[in-house]
Design an enzyme around this catalytic site. Structure first.
Site, short mmCIF file in Angstrom:
data_model
loop_
_atom_site.label_atom_id
_atom_site.label_comp_id
_atom_site.label_asym_id
_atom_site.label_seq_id
_atom_site.Cartn_x
_atom_site.Cartn_y
_atom_site.Cartn_z
N CYS A 1 -5.14 0.36 3.53
CA CYS A 1 -5.22 -1.04 3.95
C CYS A 1 -6.60 -1.62 3.69
CB CYS A 1 -4.90 -1.15 5.44
SG CYS A 1 -6.09 -0.29 6.48
N HIS B 1 -6.03 -1.22 11.52
CA HIS B 1 -5.46 -1.71 10.26
C HIS B 1 -6.35 -2.85 9.75
CE1 HIS B 1 -2.43 -2.46 7.30
NE2 HIS B 1 -1.96 -3.57 7.84
N ASN C 1 -0.73 -9.36 4.74
CA ASN C 1 -0.64 -7.92 4.99
C ASN C 1 -0.41 -7.20 3.66
OD1 ASN C 1 -0.50 -5.54 6.41
ND2 ASN C 1 1.32 -6.08 7.60
N GLN D 1 0.82 -1.22 0.00
CA GLN D 1 0.00 0.00 0.00
C GLN D 1 0.85 1.26 0.00
OE1 GLN D 1 -1.64 -1.14 4.06
NE2 GLN D 1 -1.69 1.07 4.31
#
Ligand SMILES: *[C@@H]1O[C@H](CO)[C@@H](O)[C@H](O)[C@H]1NC(C)=O
Ligand SMILES: *[C@@H]1O[C@H](CO)[C@@H](O)[C@H](O)[C@H]1NC(C)=O
Length: 350
Positions: A156, A291, A312, A150
């Site tokens: 996110c 997040h 992630n 990102q």
């Protein structure tokens, strides 16, 4: 009386001397474990070269070096003190950022106003699932694209949603397509682009838009631009909606993840998240989620620690090749790092 006074004062002397000696001993032993300053300078130079970091002047370099040094000290003392913990920290690309800078630029969960979807969100369809495999890794089933990045942008939420749509699409059609975060960033005005967003709103946006296009067609550029409606109309995958996993229920989360990857929110604000490098995260976070990520599997280590496998969006050179593992089935309400607080997943009928 005199005697007692004398005794007391000599006691005090002995005590004071002991304290001083103890102090010297501890400061010496901490000095030994603290990294040598010129070695840290060299480490910083090497790190700058490795990550292609350049500073505009000496003042900035000195300022960044100070942060780097503090982070190195934290990481080294953590790894020494926490040698028995099942996770390790390491110097990584975030090493010259303060924790505050890291939090504000790399996460991006924002609940904000969360309007009710304009369609009926169906109820949790996996509630009656009884048999779940002992472990699951959706990467092995070909349902997970490569880890994305990102960048310095709080998107996110878009990455979390795209990851689980890519997965359900592969599960339903057999085809793994990389889908567009940028379309969401540019076109979903309920979210705040790089300033954060909320996955459930993004799922709803995709339903209303009639689907989502591919990464190739509408690639990620790390800032919010004007919605390209031409590109956005070239739909590659459609979803029918999303469902919410019962909150704070890791059993329910397991039922869902056994069937498809799930979008979750976590607290990844701490230094332990910033510098996580491997193993199962068993602490160093609260449940104030900030997040959004995707749970793409679960398992148990050879030491018997149960974990969630999490994709992630901080690039492949963070954590375990872009993934981390977070302890599963903890007594704490909401799960470790709040992983079970607001889980949801897209639905698709084909
Ligand atoms: C720090 O390390 C450098 C290089 O290894 C060495 O030359 C220097 O003497 C060390 N300084 C201290 C204070 O230990
Ligand atoms: C968790 O969810 C499952 C259904 O998925 C349900 O059977 C169970 O009662 C829930 N547990 C709690 C503590 O609410």
């Amino acid at each position: 009386m005199q005697l007692i006074m004398a005794l007391t004062s000599s006691w005090k002397l002995i005590l004071a001397a002991t304290v001083v000696m103890l102090g010297m001993w501890t400061s010496q032993s901490t000095a030994r474990t603290l990294p040598n300053a010129s070695m840290v300078l060299e480490k910083h130079e090497n790190w700058m070269a490795q990550f292609g970091r350049a500073y505009k002047d000496d003042a900035e370099k000195a300022m960044r070096f100070k942060i780097f040094k503090e982070n190195v000290e934290y990481i080294e003392s953590f790894n020494e003190a926490g040698a028995k913990l099942p996770y390790k920290l390491a110097i990584n690309k975030f090493a010259d950022l303060t924790n505050e800078e890291f939090k504000t630029s790399r996460n991006g969960f924002k609940m904000g106003s969360h309007p009710k979807p304009s369609y009926k969100v169906s109820s949790f369809k996996y509630a009656n699932v009884i048999a779940v495999p002992a472990s699951m890794d959706w990467r092995m089933k070909g349902a997970v694209t490569a880890v994305k990045n990102q960048g310095q942008c709080g998107t996110c939420w878009a990455f979390s949603v795209v990851a689980t749509i890519e997965a359900i699409n592969q599960i339903k059609t057999g085809q793994l397509l990389s889908l567009s975060e940028q379309q969401l960033v540019d076109c979903d005005d309920k979210e705040h682009g790089c300033e954060g967003g909320f996955k459930n709103n993004a799922f709803e946006f995709i339903v209303q838009n009639g689907g989502i296009t591919t990464e190739t067609n509408y690639p990620y550029v790390r800032f919010k631009g004007i919605c390209d409606t031409m590109k956005a109309s070239e739909v590659a995958v459609q979803i029918t909606g999303y469902e919410v996993v019962p909150a704070n229920n890791e059993t329910a989360l397991l039922q869902a993840v056994a069937n498809q990857p799930v979008s979750v929110s976590i607290d990844s604000s701490s230094l332990d998240s910033q510098f996580y490098s491997s193993g199962v995260l068993t602490g160093g976070c609260g449940t104030n989620v900030d997040h959004e990520v995707a749970v793409v599997g679960y398992g148990t280590t050879t030491d018997g620690i149960k974990y969630w496998l999490v994709k992630n969006s901080w690039g492949q050179n963070w954590g375990e090749d872009g993934y981390f593992r977070i302890q599963r089935d903890v007594p704490q309400i909401g799960g470790l790092c709040g992983i079970a607080t607001t889980a949801s997943y897209p639905t698709m009928i084909i």
